[in-house]
Every structure is written in C-alpha cells, then in structure tokens.
Design an enzyme around this catalytic site. Structure first.
Site, PDB file in Angstrom:
ATOM      1  N   GLU A  29     -49.569 -25.296  -2.938  1.00 44.46           N
ATOM      2  CA  GLU A  29     -49.235 -26.590  -3.554  1.00 44.46           C
ATOM      3  C   GLU A  29     -49.744 -27.710  -2.662  1.00 44.46           C
ATOM      4  O   GLU A  29     -49.466 -27.748  -1.456  1.00 44.46           O
ATOM      5  CB  GLU A  29     -47.717 -26.742  -3.754  1.00 44.46           C
ATOM      6  CG  GLU A  29     -47.388 -28.057  -4.484  1.00 44.46           C
ATOM      7  CD  GLU A  29     -45.883 -28.319  -4.658  1.00 44.46           C
ATOM      8  OE1 GLU A  29     -45.056 -27.512  -4.191  1.00 44.46           O
ATOM      9  OE2 GLU A  29     -45.568 -29.366  -5.255  1.00 44.46           O
ATOM     10  N   GLU A  55     -49.137 -30.939   2.949  1.00 43.29           N
ATOM     11  CA  GLU A  55     -48.649 -32.301   2.706  1.00 43.29           C
ATOM     12  C   GLU A  55     -49.045 -33.147   3.926  1.00 43.29           C
ATOM     13  O   GLU A  55     -49.003 -32.652   5.050  1.00 43.29           O
ATOM     14  CB  GLU A  55     -47.113 -32.231   2.522  1.00 43.29           C
ATOM     15  CG  GLU A  55     -46.335 -33.510   2.492  1.00 43.29           C
ATOM     16  CD  GLU A  55     -46.776 -34.492   1.417  1.00 43.29           C
ATOM     17  OE1 GLU A  55     -46.659 -34.201   0.228  1.00 43.29           O
ATOM     18  OE2 GLU A  55     -47.226 -35.591   1.802  1.00 43.29           O
ATOM     19  N   ASP A 105     -51.499 -38.771  -5.676  1.00 41.46           N
ATOM     20  CA  ASP A 105     -51.663 -40.224  -5.524  1.00 41.46           C
ATOM     21  C   ASP A 105     -52.830 -40.683  -6.396  1.00 41.46           C
ATOM     22  O   ASP A 105     -53.938 -40.166  -6.261  1.00 41.46           O
ATOM     23  CB  ASP A 105     -51.941 -40.561  -4.061  1.00 41.46           C
ATOM     24  CG  ASP A 105     -50.710 -40.333  -3.190  1.00 41.46           C
ATOM     25  OD1 ASP A 105     -49.587 -40.435  -3.720  1.00 41.46           O
ATOM     26  OD2 ASP A 105     -50.876 -40.044  -1.992  1.00 41.46           O
ATOM     27  N   LYS A 109     -56.705 -48.624  -7.820  1.00 36.83           N
ATOM     28  CA  LYS A 109     -57.532 -49.832  -7.706  1.00 36.83           C
ATOM     29  C   LYS A 109     -59.016 -49.515  -7.855  1.00 36.83           C
ATOM     30  O   LYS A 109     -59.464 -48.449  -7.397  1.00 36.83           O
ATOM     31  CB  LYS A 109     -57.321 -50.474  -6.332  1.00 36.83           C
ATOM     32  CG  LYS A 109     -56.011 -51.195  -6.205  1.00 36.83           C
ATOM     33  CD  LYS A 109     -56.028 -52.063  -4.970  1.00 36.83           C
ATOM     34  CE  LYS A 109     -54.639 -52.589  -4.717  1.00 36.83           C
ATOM     35  NZ  LYS A 109     -54.367 -52.816  -3.310  1.00 36.83           N
ATOM     36  N   ASP A 141     -48.583 -38.279 -14.437  1.00 37.13           N
ATOM     37  CA  ASP A 141     -48.203 -39.296 -15.413  1.00 37.13           C
ATOM     38  C   ASP A 141     -49.337 -40.299 -15.595  1.00 37.13           C
ATOM     39  O   ASP A 141     -49.258 -41.173 -16.446  1.00 37.13           O
ATOM     40  CB  ASP A 141     -47.004 -40.075 -14.870  1.00 37.13           C
ATOM     41  CG  ASP A 141     -47.408 -40.714 -13.553  1.00 37.13           C
ATOM     42  OD1 ASP A 141     -47.559 -39.956 -12.570  1.00 37.13           O
ATOM     43  OD2 ASP A 141     -47.629 -41.937 -13.520  1.00 37.13           O
TER      44      ASP A 141
HETATM   45  C1  LIG Z   1     -47.199 -39.247  -5.572  1.00 41.72           C
HETATM   46  S1  LIG Z   1     -46.655 -38.106  -4.364  1.00 41.72           S
HETATM   47  C2  LIG Z   1     -46.085 -36.718  -5.319  1.00 41.72           C
HETATM   48  C3  LIG Z   1     -45.181 -35.804  -4.533  1.00 41.72           C
HETATM   49  C4  LIG Z   1     -44.661 -34.589  -5.291  1.00 41.72           C
HETATM   50  N1  LIG Z   1     -45.730 -33.712  -5.721  1.00 41.72           N
HETATM   51  C5  LIG Z   1     -43.828 -35.022  -6.482  1.00 41.72           C
HETATM   52  O1  LIG Z   1     -44.283 -34.770  -7.629  1.00 41.72           O
HETATM   53  O2  LIG Z   1     -42.764 -35.590  -6.277  1.00 41.72           O
HETATM   54  C6  LIG Z   1     -48.198 -37.522  -3.732  1.00 41.72           C
HETATM   55  C7  LIG Z   1     -48.021 -36.705  -2.461  1.00 41.72           C
HETATM   56  O3  LIG Z   1     -49.269 -36.165  -2.048  1.00 41.72           O
HETATM   57  C8  LIG Z   1     -49.376 -36.272  -0.639  1.00 41.72           C
HETATM   58  N2  LIG Z   1     -50.822 -36.258  -0.337  1.00 41.72           N
HETATM   59  C9  LIG Z   1     -51.716 -37.234  -0.575  1.00 41.72           C
HETATM   60  N3  LIG Z   1     -52.945 -36.871  -0.210  1.00 41.72           N
HETATM   61  C10 LIG Z   1     -52.842 -35.601   0.270  1.00 41.72           C
HETATM   62  C11 LIG Z   1     -53.758 -34.671   0.815  1.00 41.72           C
HETATM   63  N4  LIG Z   1     -55.064 -34.969   0.938  1.00 41.72           N
HETATM   64  N5  LIG Z   1     -53.311 -33.474   1.228  1.00 41.72           N
HETATM   65  C12 LIG Z   1     -51.983 -33.171   1.121  1.00 41.72           C
HETATM   66  N6  LIG Z   1     -51.059 -34.012   0.621  1.00 41.72           N
HETATM   67  C13 LIG Z   1     -51.473 -35.201   0.199  1.00 41.72           C
HETATM   68  C14 LIG Z   1     -48.651 -37.564  -0.307  1.00 41.72           C
HETATM   69  O4  LIG Z   1     -48.213 -37.616   1.028  1.00 41.72           O
HETATM   70  C15 LIG Z   1     -47.494 -37.535  -1.289  1.00 41.72           C
HETATM   71  O5  LIG Z   1     -46.354 -36.888  -0.758  1.00 41.72           O
END
Ligand SMILES: C[S@@+](CC[C@H](N)C(=O)[O-])C[C@H]1O[C@@H](n2cnc3c(N)ncnc32)[C@H](O)[C@@H]1O
Length: 336
Positions: A29, A55, A105, A109, A141
């Site tokens: 994941e 993460e 994420d 932008k 979403d």
């Molecule tokens: C919008 S959050 C969603 C978190 C979780 N999947 C949820 O649905 O609640 C996106 C997550 O991806 C992590 N993230 C962003 N870029 C990443 C990367 N290149 N490798 C691992 N994690 C990453 C961020 O730190 C963040 O916790």
C-alpha cells in the site's frame, strides 16, 4: 514492524520479511496515512496477506504501526520512504499481488502534475513488480486526477484500465474516504492490470548488484587514508556539491552535498555531514576523519543512522576525500 531502509535487502524476499507466512499473497500500500485500510482489507481474506506499507509521513507511520499492532497483524512491514525507490529497490520483479493507492495526494495546481505518483514511469515500474493477475488498485475522490491516472496508465503501454463502480469496501474506511464522504463526494475506482509479464520489463528496472548492492554483499565500509597538511585546522566551511555516477542502470546518478564539518572533542579528527541524493532517494550520512597512530588520517563512512551503502554514499566518501585533497591532503589509499 517498522523497517528502516537499511533493514531491507535489495531486493528482499517474502521468506525473509514474513518468515511465518511466505506463501501468502503480498500486497503493497502506497501512502497508508493513519493505517485504517489494512485491518479492514486483511479481514476480507481467510488469512491476512503479507503487507508492505510505504508512507512518507513519520507521524502517520507511528499511528499506523499502533493500529496494525492493536489489530494483531504480525505479517506487516511499514516503512517511511517515498514509494518509488522502495518498490524499485526492495520488491523483486513479479512478486506483488497488488499495489493499493487510496486517495493519493492530487497535486491539483497547474504545473504540479509532475509531483503526482500515478504517471507513466510509476505504471511501468509497477508492471515490472506485479505477479501475473496482479493489479494496481486506485481509489480517489479527485475526478481530475482519476482521469489523469487512467490516461497515464494507457500511455504507459503496459497497463489495461478496468473501471469498476465500487472500490473495495476497505478503501471506504480510510481517513480521507470518510472525509470526502462527509462532504458528499463519491470516490472513483480503477484496476490497472499489466498487459506484459514482469520479465518483459526486467531490463528497464534491474535490481542488480551493479546498481544497488545487497547490504550483505557490501565488502567494506567506504574509506580512504591520507596525510593532511601540517597546518590543517579548518575554521570555515563552504557548502560543496558534486555530481556523477550516471550509468545505464543508474540514470539519475548521484548528487553529494557536503553540508558541514564538525571538529571532534573526543578524538583527533573531524566529522563531515553529507546529503546524498539518488533520484527520489535521499540519505544524510556522516563521514569521519580520524587520526591514525602513524600520523595519517582515515576518512571513513560512519555507521551512525544505518546508511545504505549506495553508489552515492560511496561517492560521498570520495567527494570528502577530494575536498581534503583540495586543502592539501595527500591520499595514499582509496577504498570507495
Ligand atoms: C491524501 S493522503 C491519503 C492517506 C490514506 N491513504 C487515506 O486514504 O486516508 C496521501 C498520503 O500519501 C502519502 N504520500 C504522498 N506521496 C507519497 C509517496 N511518494 N510515497 C509514499 N507515501 C506518499 C502522504 O504522506 C499521505 O499520507
């Protein structure tokens, strides 16, 4: 269990990471956030699959580790790293049953698309690490990112896009899923299924010792022996940057920035702090300069922080040695 990058082998194997359950499916994941997905998803299998969670947020890592421990999910490895180097260096070709990405994420932008995870290079890498029948599962979403990811998957030339109405129910239990549900937004879901066997992409994403030595095979700690000029007593240090190491297997090469130099109070010597960048992978390492009995000095990578001895980390020892040569040092041995 939390793993640092240096705790892994390159590549690693389920039999080492999950000694009690090596034959279970292996699911990775990306961006697990506070870790709500995995306990729900694991419960939908008769026996919990092996889990590798990646993460970049340290706070999320600790929250998720607590949650998975409380759920009694022993065959789970969590690590704080960007996803791409972890998948590339740690996961062997054709090893994963699924790569799950929930609510990535979106980088909404204009001009920020290059920061998005789900672009052509990621899909090609994923296809090289999935088993036959494996898939990347995306739930989001964000309509625009969803369409973007589907276009990128198609443009990768190695993924078929399967649109399905409903995400796995566990993907609707994450922190972000709940947040968007409360706002009345419906998530989109896609399965990206490789159209080529992983072996067809093996040469594009090698996990060879030439690129990234297995930690067990690293012969010696990178070092050099040199004689410093009699008047060597630095009182100032200007940041020093060097680049190199671009090869076919390592197209990003390395960048080493010598950030600072500290005098030792306990020993006759100094310690340099170096920042090492290799693609998405960054490490900060210490390199010691310590006096030997014969009056020469040993420049050697410190084990502090458990650095992975990558080509860039070896180069950091060379870059510091080169800087010392510029200060008048005479090198008698190079072991990097
Ligand atoms: C919008 S959050 C969603 C978190 C979780 N999947 C949820 O649905 O609640 C996106 C997550 O991806 C992590 N993230 C962003 N870029 C990443 C990367 N290149 N490798 C691992 N994690 C990453 C961020 O730190 C963040 O916790």
């Amino acid at each position: 269990m939390i793993f640092n990058f240096s705790d892994f082998h390159f590549p690693d194997r389920p039999v080492r990471l999950y000694p009690d359950t090596p034959e279970h499916p292996w699911i990775l994941e990306v961006g697990f956030g506070d870790g709500r997905f995995w306990p729900h998803f694991a419960a939908s299998f008769p026996e919990a699959p092996n889990y590798l969670g990646v993460e970049i947020s340290g706070t999320s890592l600790l929250k998720a580790e607590r949650r998975l421990r409380a759920a009694g999910l022993g065959n789970a490895v969590l690590t704080r790293l960007p996803a791409t180097p972890l998948i590339r260096e740690v996961v062997p070709p054709g090893a994963l049953d699924a790569i799950v990405v929930n609510f990535p994420d979106p980088w909404p932008k204009a001009g920020h698309e290059e920061h998005r995870l789900l672009r052509v290079p990621f899909f090609r890498l994923a296809a090289s690490r999935l088993k036959p029948g494996g898939a990347v599962l995306l739930t989001t979403d964000h309509e625009e990112y969803f369409e973007f990811a589907c276009r990128e998957a198609e443009a990768s030339g190695v993924m078929a896009v399967h649109l399905t109405k409903s995400p796995p129910p566990a993907a609707l239990e994450t922190k972000y899923a709940r947040k968007w549900r409360d706002l009345g937004l419906d998530p989109r879901h896609a399965r990206f299924v490789p159209t080529l066997p992983a072996s067809a992409l093996a040469s594009e994403f090698p996990t060879t010792a030439a690129r990234f030595p297995d930690s067990e095979d690293v012969p010696a700690v990178p070092h050099a022996i040199l004689t410093l000029p009699a008047d060597f007593a630095p009182t100032a240090f200007a940041k020093h940057t060097a680049r190199g190491g671009v090869t076919r297997d390592n197209p990003d090469g390395w960048t080493v920035v010598l950030l600072d130099l500290y005098a030792s109070l306990g020993k006759d010597g100094w310690v340099a702090l170096a920042h090492v960048v290799e693609g998405e992978l960054t490490q900060e390492v210490l390199v010691g300069i310590t006096a030997r009995e014969d009056g020469s000095h040993l420049v050697r990578l410190s084990r502090f922080g458990g650095p992975v001895v990558t080509p860039g980390v070896k180069a950091a020892v060379g870059v510091l040695t080169g800087w010392l040569e510029g200060q008048g040092a005479r090198v008698t041995h190079r072991g990097y």
